[in-house]
Design a protein around this motif. Structure first.
Motif, PDB file in Angstrom:
ATOM      1  N   ASN A 142       0.821  -1.209   0.000  1.00 41.90           N
ATOM      2  CA  ASN A 142       0.000   0.000   0.000  1.00 41.90           C
ATOM      3  C   ASN A 142       0.859   1.264   0.000  1.00 41.90           C
ATOM      4  O   ASN A 142       0.492   2.273  -0.601  1.00 41.90           O
ATOM      5  N   HIS A 143       1.996   1.211   0.657  1.00 42.44           N
ATOM      6  CA  HIS A 143       2.888   2.373   0.688  1.00 42.44           C
ATOM      7  C   HIS A 143       3.322   2.759  -0.727  1.00 42.44           C
ATOM      8  O   HIS A 143       3.460   3.946  -1.035  1.00 42.44           O
ATOM      9  N   TYR A 144       3.544   1.785  -1.579  1.00 40.76           N
ATOM     10  CA  TYR A 144       3.983   2.044  -2.948  1.00 40.76           C
ATOM     11  C   TYR A 144       2.842   2.052  -3.960  1.00 40.76           C
ATOM     12  O   TYR A 144       3.002   2.530  -5.073  1.00 40.76           O
ATOM     13  N   ASN A 145       1.705   1.502  -3.578  1.00 39.55           N
ATOM     14  CA  ASN A 145       0.521   1.460  -4.433  1.00 39.55           C
ATOM     15  C   ASN A 145      -0.692   1.697  -3.546  1.00 39.55           C
ATOM     16  O   ASN A 145      -1.213   0.760  -2.940  1.00 39.55           O
ATOM     17  N   GLY A 146      -1.145   2.937  -3.480  1.00 44.04           N
ATOM     18  CA  GLY A 146      -2.230   3.335  -2.582  1.00 44.04           C
ATOM     19  C   GLY A 146      -3.550   2.644  -2.835  1.00 44.04           C
ATOM     20  O   GLY A 146      -4.454   2.703  -2.005  1.00 44.04           O
ATOM     21  N   ASP A 147      -3.692   1.974  -3.974  1.00 35.93           N
ATOM     22  CA  ASP A 147      -4.932   1.260  -4.276  1.00 35.93           C
ATOM     23  C   ASP A 147      -5.014  -0.085  -3.569  1.00 35.93           C
ATOM     24  O   ASP A 147      -6.055  -0.737  -3.588  1.00 35.93           O
ATOM     25  N   PHE A 148      -3.918  -0.516  -2.970  1.00 37.17           N
ATOM     26  CA  PHE A 148      -3.870  -1.825  -2.315  1.00 37.17           C
ATOM     27  C   PHE A 148      -4.277  -1.647  -0.859  1.00 37.17           C
ATOM     28  O   PHE A 148      -3.610  -0.939  -0.108  1.00 37.17           O
ATOM     29  N   GLY A 149      -5.380  -2.260  -0.464  1.00 39.76           N
ATOM     30  CA  GLY A 149      -5.876  -2.068   0.893  1.00 39.76           C
ATOM     31  C   GLY A 149      -6.430  -3.340   1.515  1.00 39.76           C
ATOM     32  O   GLY A 149      -5.974  -4.451   1.216  1.00 39.76           O
ATOM     33  N   PHE A 150      -7.419  -3.163   2.356  1.00 41.73           N
ATOM     34  CA  PHE A 150      -8.006  -4.261   3.114  1.00 41.73           C
ATOM     35  C   PHE A 150      -8.539  -5.369   2.210  1.00 41.73           C
ATOM     36  O   PHE A 150      -8.289  -6.552   2.445  1.00 41.73           O
ATOM     37  N   ASN A 151      -9.290  -5.008   1.175  1.00 37.48           N
ATOM     38  CA  ASN A 151      -9.864  -6.027   0.286  1.00 37.48           C
ATOM     39  C   ASN A 151      -8.783  -6.805  -0.446  1.00 37.48           C
ATOM     40  O   ASN A 151      -8.914  -8.016  -0.651  1.00 37.48           O
ATOM     41  N   GLU A 152      -7.707  -6.141  -0.826  1.00 37.42           N
ATOM     42  CA  GLU A 152      -6.599  -6.816  -1.492  1.00 37.42           C
ATOM     43  C   GLU A 152      -5.865  -7.723  -0.501  1.00 37.42           C
ATOM     44  O   GLU A 152      -5.413  -8.811  -0.872  1.00 37.42           O
ATOM     45  N   TRP A 153      -5.741  -7.283   0.751  1.00 36.96           N
ATOM     46  CA  TRP A 153      -5.154  -8.137   1.791  1.00 36.96           C
ATOM     47  C   TRP A 153      -5.933  -9.446   1.895  1.00 36.96           C
ATOM     48  O   TRP A 153      -5.350 -10.520   1.981  1.00 36.96           O
ATOM     49  N   LYS A 154      -7.267  -9.346   1.873  1.00 40.86           N
ATOM     50  CA  LYS A 154      -8.103 -10.535   1.996  1.00 40.86           C
ATOM     51  C   LYS A 154      -7.907 -11.501   0.827  1.00 40.86           C
ATOM     52  O   LYS A 154      -8.186 -12.684   0.958  1.00 40.86           O
ATOM     53  N   GLN A 155      -7.412 -11.025  -0.297  1.00 40.52           N
ATOM     54  CA  GLN A 155      -7.236 -11.857  -1.481  1.00 40.52           C
ATOM     55  C   GLN A 155      -5.834 -12.464  -1.583  1.00 40.52           C
ATOM     56  O   GLN A 155      -5.562 -13.235  -2.500  1.00 40.52           O
ATOM     57  N   LEU A 156      -4.946 -12.132  -0.652  1.00 43.33           N
ATOM     58  CA  LEU A 156      -3.606 -12.714  -0.675  1.00 43.33           C
ATOM     59  C   LEU A 156      -3.697 -14.221  -0.460  1.00 43.33           C
ATOM     60  O   LEU A 156      -4.548 -14.710   0.268  1.00 43.33           O
ATOM     61  N   SER A 157      -2.783 -14.940  -1.088  1.00 43.60           N
ATOM     62  CA  SER A 157      -2.716 -16.394  -0.908  1.00 43.60           C
ATOM     63  C   SER A 157      -1.512 -16.732  -0.029  1.00 43.60           C
ATOM     64  O   SER A 157      -0.689 -15.886   0.270  1.00 43.60           O
ATOM     65  N   ASN A 158      -1.441 -17.999   0.380  1.00 42.79           N
ATOM     66  CA  ASN A 158      -0.302 -18.512   1.148  1.00 42.79           C
ATOM     67  C   ASN A 158       0.346 -19.621   0.340  1.00 42.79           C
ATOM     68  O   ASN A 158      -0.228 -20.702   0.264  1.00 42.79           O
ATOM     69  N   PRO A 159       1.491 -19.407  -0.276  1.00 45.36           N
ATOM     70  CA  PRO A 159       2.276 -18.184  -0.284  1.00 45.36           C
ATOM     71  C   PRO A 159       1.744 -17.188  -1.309  1.00 45.36           C
ATOM     72  O   PRO A 159       0.820 -17.487  -2.066  1.00 45.36           O
ATOM     73  N   ASP A 160       2.365 -16.043  -1.338  1.00 44.53           N
ATOM     74  CA  ASP A 160       2.101 -15.025  -2.341  1.00 44.53           C
ATOM     75  C   ASP A 160       3.405 -14.281  -2.563  1.00 44.53           C
ATOM     76  O   ASP A 160       4.243 -14.229  -1.659  1.00 44.53           O
ATOM     77  N   VAL A 161       3.583 -13.743  -3.755  1.00 43.72           N
ATOM     78  CA  VAL A 161       4.824 -13.022  -4.068  1.00 43.72           C
ATOM     79  C   VAL A 161       4.494 -11.788  -4.889  1.00 43.72           C
ATOM     80  O   VAL A 161       3.798 -11.881  -5.918  1.00 43.72           O
ATOM     81  N   TYR A 162       5.014 -10.662  -4.431  1.00 47.60           N
ATOM     82  CA  TYR A 162       4.927  -9.405  -5.166  1.00 47.60           C
ATOM     83  C   TYR A 162       6.333  -8.913  -5.458  1.00 47.60           C
ATOM     84  O   TYR A 162       7.247  -9.116  -4.659  1.00 47.60           O
ATOM     85  N   GLU A 163       6.474  -8.262  -6.589  1.00 44.97           N
ATOM     86  CA  GLU A 163       7.742  -7.661  -6.979  1.00 44.97           C
ATOM     87  C   GLU A 163       7.588  -6.147  -6.913  1.00 44.97           C
ATOM     88  O   GLU A 163       6.636  -5.593  -7.473  1.00 44.97           O
ATOM     89  N   ILE A 164       8.519  -5.489  -6.227  1.00 45.50           N
ATOM     90  CA  ILE A 164       8.591  -4.031  -6.254  1.00 45.50           C
ATOM     91  C   ILE A 164       9.826  -3.684  -7.063  1.00 45.50           C
ATOM     92  O   ILE A 164      10.948  -4.039  -6.691  1.00 45.50           O
ATOM     93  N   ASN A 165       9.612  -3.008  -8.167  1.00 43.30           N
ATOM     94  CA  ASN A 165      10.694  -2.651  -9.071  1.00 43.30           C
ATOM     95  C   ASN A 165      11.040  -1.176  -8.865  1.00 43.30           C
ATOM     96  O   ASN A 165      10.232  -0.291  -9.149  1.00 43.30           O
ATOM     97  N   PHE A 166      12.248  -0.925  -8.387  1.00 38.31           N
ATOM     98  CA  PHE A 166      12.723   0.428  -8.137  1.00 38.31           C
ATOM     99  C   PHE A 166      13.625   0.929  -9.266  1.00 38.31           C
ATOM    100  O   PHE A 166      14.282   1.949  -9.125  1.00 38.31           O
ATOM    101  N   ASN A 167      13.684   0.214 -10.392  1.00 40.01           N
ATOM    102  CA  ASN A 167      14.635   0.519 -11.457  1.00 40.01           C
ATOM    103  C   ASN A 167      14.231   1.661 -12.367  1.00 40.01           C
ATOM    104  O   ASN A 167      15.032   2.123 -13.168  1.00 40.01           O
ATOM    105  N   SER A 168      13.014   2.115 -12.291  1.00 44.59           N
ATOM    106  CA  SER A 168      12.583   3.225 -13.149  1.00 44.59           C
ATOM    107  C   SER A 168      12.183   4.408 -12.281  1.00 44.59           C
ATOM    108  O   SER A 168      12.177   4.326 -11.056  1.00 44.59           O
ATOM    109  N   LYS A 169      11.844   5.515 -12.922  1.00 44.64           N
ATOM    110  CA  LYS A 169      11.428   6.699 -12.165  1.00 44.64           C
ATOM    111  C   LYS A 169      10.173   6.417 -11.359  1.00 44.64           C
ATOM    112  O   LYS A 169       9.996   6.936 -10.276  1.00 44.64           O
ATOM    113  N   GLU A 170       9.311   5.591 -11.924  1.00 43.60           N
ATOM    114  CA  GLU A 170       8.076   5.218 -11.254  1.00 43.60           C
ATOM    115  C   GLU A 170       8.264   3.849 -10.604  1.00 43.60           C
ATOM    116  O   GLU A 170       8.658   2.889 -11.259  1.00 43.60           O
TER     117      GLU A 170
END
Length: 184
Positions: A142-170
């Motif tokens: 959520n810190h990097y994507n403000g659209d990610f919140g409670f409902n998205e938390w509820k949809q996480l799986s075990n396991p789950d993997v997200y990539e945060i790419n810091f290589n571009s301006k965005e």
């Protein structure tokens, strides 16, 4: 730099010493194979047993440096047993300063995660994985994507993997694992 945020596999409970279930043990094998192409150079894990068990096969099979960091432990919502904990948790996605008895606010929890990520960004690695828990993971996303919140938390799986790419301006956040591919 890319940071891979990994939620632990299915566990027997929420206590720090909770072990993976049989399903979780099977999922960690698939996860270990799944992570190989991402050329992860270091893994940092929550001290909780379920997080360490989730990643140990991957680090052992691939000889990847590993360390434990307390900042990756799950957020404590309250030290009291809250019958309506789900509703209370949802409130903390609206009011990031809301804090229950003996617990951590969303801001307090995410700040320790941001501190770790900022340290990683200062380092020499191009690809690092952190293994953590659903609630704290969702707050970091959520810190990097403000659209990610409670409902998205509820949809996480075990396991789950997200990539945060810091290589571009965005800064880009992408889900690279989820329930739709979990059983491939």
């Amino acid at each position: 730099m890319k940071v891979y945020i990994i939620r632990h596999c299915e566990a027997e409970g929420q206590a720090p010493e909770a072990m993976l279930t049989a399903t979780g043990m099977e999922a960690r094998k698939r996860l270990a194979d799944f992570l190989i192409p991402y050329q992860i150079e270091e893994v940092i894990s929550s001290p909780y047993e379920r997080a360490i068990q989730t990643i140990e096969m991957f680090i052992q099979d691939n000889g990847i440096p590993f360390k434990v960091d307390e900042r990756l432990k799950e957020r404590v919502l309250s030290s009291e047993n809250l019958v309506d904990w789900l509703e209370k948790l949802q409130q903390t996605y609206i009011d990031y300063d809301l804090k229950f008895t003996g617990g951590e606010s969303s801001n307090e929890a995410v700040n320790r995660m941001i501190e770790l990520v900022n340290e990683l960004r200062q380092g020499n690695h191009t690809s690092v994985a952190i293994v953590t828990h659903g609630n704290i993971m969702s707050l970091l996303i959520n810190h990097y994507n403000g659209d990610f919140g409670f409902n998205e938390w509820k949809q996480l799986s075990n396991p789950d993997v997200y990539e945060i790419n810091f290589n571009s301006k965005e800064i880009k956040v992408n889900r690279i694992w989820g329930s739709e591919i979990e059983f491939i």
